[in-house]
Motif scaffolding. Structure first.
Motif, PDB file in Angstrom:
ATOM      1  N   UNK A  52      45.080 -38.571 -38.695  1.00  0.00           N
ATOM      2  CA  UNK A  52      45.825 -37.919 -39.781  1.00  0.00           C
ATOM      3  C   UNK A  52      45.050 -38.010 -41.092  1.00  0.00           C
ATOM      4  N   UNK A  53      44.492 -39.172 -41.404  1.00  0.00           N
ATOM      5  CA  UNK A  53      43.701 -39.330 -42.625  1.00  0.00           C
ATOM      6  C   UNK A  53      42.454 -38.450 -42.590  1.00  0.00           C
ATOM      7  N   UNK A  54      41.815 -38.348 -41.420  1.00  0.00           N
ATOM      8  CA  UNK A  54      40.610 -37.523 -41.311  1.00  0.00           C
ATOM      9  C   UNK A  54      40.934 -36.046 -41.541  1.00  0.00           C
ATOM     10  N   UNK A  55      42.027 -35.572 -40.979  1.00  0.00           N
ATOM     11  CA  UNK A  55      42.419 -34.167 -41.155  1.00  0.00           C
ATOM     12  C   UNK A  55      42.790 -33.891 -42.610  1.00  0.00           C
ATOM     13  N   UNK A  56      43.546 -34.799 -43.208  1.00  0.00           N
ATOM     14  CA  UNK A  56      43.943 -34.606 -44.608  1.00  0.00           C
ATOM     15  C   UNK A  56      42.730 -34.628 -45.527  1.00  0.00           C
ATOM     16  N   UNK A  57      41.808 -35.565 -45.303  1.00  0.00           N
ATOM     17  CA  UNK A  57      40.621 -35.621 -46.166  1.00  0.00           C
ATOM     18  C   UNK A  57      39.710 -34.424 -45.938  1.00  0.00           C
TER      19      UNK A  57
END
Length: 112
Positions: A41-46
């Motif tokens: 989730x953090x990778x997609x958001x960033x």
């Protein structure tokens, strides 16, 4: 510049770990069980916030062109690898390895 990059990298990892801890506490599971999912989730958001152009930009330009009749120049997708995205990917891969070890039984299930 390199020192600033490392500081941002470490701060991002700490923030991701703290948020993952709170998610794990909220769902009453172990930290390593949700690390993979929060990492992705953090990778997609960033990725979303560190890139420019792309599908959303094309959609908005097409909608504006349809309403006004003025053809706008299309922007190409430009992605910038920054310390936030790199730390998110590293957090994701660490979570992936731990998740695979958990699924394969090498890390035993939690004892309640």
């Amino acid at each position: 510049m390199r020192k600033k990059y490392i500081i941002i990298f470490l701060i991002t990892l700490v923030i991701e770990a703290v948020l993952t801890f709170f998610v794990a506490e909220a769902f009453s599971v172990r930290f390593i069980e949700v690390m993979f999912f929060t990492g992705i989730a953090f990778a997609i958001i960033s990725f979303y916030f560190s890139s420019s152009g792309g599908i959303l930009s094309d959609y908005n330009a097409a909608q504006t062109s349809a309403q006004t009749g003025i053809i706008q120049k299309r922007e190409e997708l430009v992605f910038r690898f920054g310390p936030i995205f790199i730390s998110s990917i590293i957090f994701f891969f660490i979570g992936l390895v731990l998740f695979i070890l958990l699924i394969s039984g090498i890390i035993p299930p939690a004892q309640n």
